[in-house]
Design an enzyme around this catalytic site. Sequence first.
Site, short mmCIF file in Angstrom:
data_model
loop_
_atom_site.label_atom_id
_atom_site.label_comp_id
_atom_site.label_asym_id
_atom_site.label_seq_id
_atom_site.Cartn_x
_atom_site.Cartn_y
_atom_site.Cartn_z
N HIS A 54 -14.57 -79.98 -49.77
CA HIS A 54 -14.20 -78.73 -50.44
C HIS A 54 -13.30 -77.85 -49.58
O HIS A 54 -12.49 -77.07 -50.10
CB HIS A 54 -15.45 -77.95 -50.83
CG HIS A 54 -16.27 -78.63 -51.88
ND1 HIS A 54 -17.53 -78.20 -52.24
CD2 HIS A 54 -16.03 -79.74 -52.64
CE1 HIS A 54 -18.01 -79.00 -53.17
NE2 HIS A 54 -17.12 -79.94 -53.42
N LEU B 35 -24.65 -83.60 -51.82
CA LEU B 35 -23.30 -83.97 -52.25
C LEU B 35 -22.26 -83.71 -51.17
O LEU B 35 -21.07 -83.92 -51.39
CB LEU B 35 -22.93 -83.19 -53.53
CG LEU B 35 -23.88 -83.39 -54.71
CD1 LEU B 35 -23.46 -82.54 -55.89
CD2 LEU B 35 -23.91 -84.86 -55.12
N PHE B 36 -22.69 -83.23 -50.00
CA PHE B 36 -21.88 -83.17 -48.79
C PHE B 36 -20.59 -82.36 -48.96
O PHE B 36 -19.57 -82.67 -48.33
CB PHE B 36 -21.54 -84.58 -48.30
CG PHE B 36 -22.67 -85.55 -48.39
CD1 PHE B 36 -23.92 -85.23 -47.88
CD2 PHE B 36 -22.53 -86.77 -49.04
CE1 PHE B 36 -24.99 -86.10 -47.98
CE2 PHE B 36 -23.59 -87.65 -49.15
CZ PHE B 36 -24.83 -87.33 -48.62
N CYS B 37 -20.61 -81.32 -49.79
CA CYS B 37 -19.43 -80.49 -50.03
C CYS B 37 -18.23 -81.35 -50.46
O CYS B 37 -17.08 -81.08 -50.08
CB CYS B 37 -19.06 -79.65 -48.81
SG CYS B 37 -20.28 -78.38 -48.42
N ALA B 38 -18.52 -82.38 -51.24
CA ALA B 38 -17.48 -83.26 -51.78
C ALA B 38 -17.92 -83.72 -53.16
O ALA B 38 -18.01 -84.92 -53.44
CB ALA B 38 -17.25 -84.45 -50.84
#
Length: 465
Positions: free
Chosen positions: A133, A379-382
């Site tokens: 992100h 979601l690992f900022c993705a």
Amino acid sequence: MSATTTFAPICTLSRADEPLPVLGREVHVPLVTGGETPYAALDYAASAPALQRVWDDVAAYAPYYGSVHRGAGYLSQLSTDLFEQSRQTVAEFLGCRADDQVVFTRSTTDSLNLLAAALPPGTRVFVFETEHHAALLPWQARGSDVTYLDAPRSPEQAVATLESALHAAPAGPKLVCVTGASNVTGEVWPVRELARAAHRHGARLVLDAAQLAPHRPVSLSELEADWVAFSGHKLYAPFGAGVLAGRADWLRAAEPYLAGGGASRRVSRTTDGTVEAEWHTTAARHEAGSPNVIGAYAVASACRALTEAGFDRLVAREEELLARLRKGLAELPEVRVLSLFGEDADQVGVVSFVVEGWNSSHFAAALSAEYGIGVRDGLFCAHPLLRALLGQQGDAPGECGAPEGASGGTRALNAIRVSFGAGTPDEHVDRFLGAVRQLVRDGASWTYRTENGRCVPDPRRGAAN
């Protein structure tokens, strides 16, 4: 007097087959099942532990800490010298060209937002949906026209997709933003090929090296990138500093990222009663306020430590650990490793996976509470990338402890990520694999519940059996 010569301790390297010394090696954590165990830090992709060398460097300098720039006192001059030498060290680490600028920021996110604010009017930005992100969101938020490219399934497809999009774009300034290594799959992207494709179509390229720089050498000149951004806290340096380095022209032409002291060369009242500022054209233009000298020095110290350790050695050891990890996970049919480019892709020490029948948050919580192993889930900022990899559109993470498919037959949209690097002992990877095998075979030995969106041990119910 040279500040670097004064403060940098002699670096004692470990043997080639040993990890680099990091803080936290002796930390023990409690287990929900009783007792304690040494903590296995396997969340390097979020924040890597600080190198002992970096901590020692900062501790040696700390008594001499002073204001940076404009101070007449000895400590101020010493700190200014240290700050600017740190800039030079980072420039050398990144293979900067003679006319490139190195701007100290707070993080990769801050660096990319700075560049987004510096784009010439009308710049079109091209970014793959696979980005973190930090690289996906700043451009549209700053008013740029953004083209989001679909997730490629091979490095060659990535280059072809970009070529096609740039070929169809109208004339005008263009920027491509791409990761060096995915924070989800660890796969290494074809940065040089993408940069050449961008340049063929009159575009520039910024490299998000947050996940690449801690694992591989990053050279602006060799990769032919126009800018690079990374974070100190992923490069084994604490204190919240980041870097944006690269071509100076757009940065010089842009309004200062922050307006204030340090960015201005001269400020005066005009005849109509307003205030007029003349801004610096150097990196100081975008570094208003008192600089984070300790953060910058920590980043420079990490750059020196990794360079002196030798990336050939570090990469070889990491590849051995990665091969061991992938082999161990491949032996478990319940585990599915997530990948864009396939199992033969070049990869750094980042692996994400899902386990059949498990909510990923539950699995990660059990690794921590029952085995003392720290990984990442979610979601690992993705988010767009995880949806592409998992083939789902929903946002609900699922209830902790509920088996996959328990609610309407849908899978929870989350995954587990294990990540490691130069400070990871072999034992941590072996312990992780043993814990995964045991959880897959026997299940969790404790009960868990959802609390504030996180999966946590339930002390009211205790042991699962």
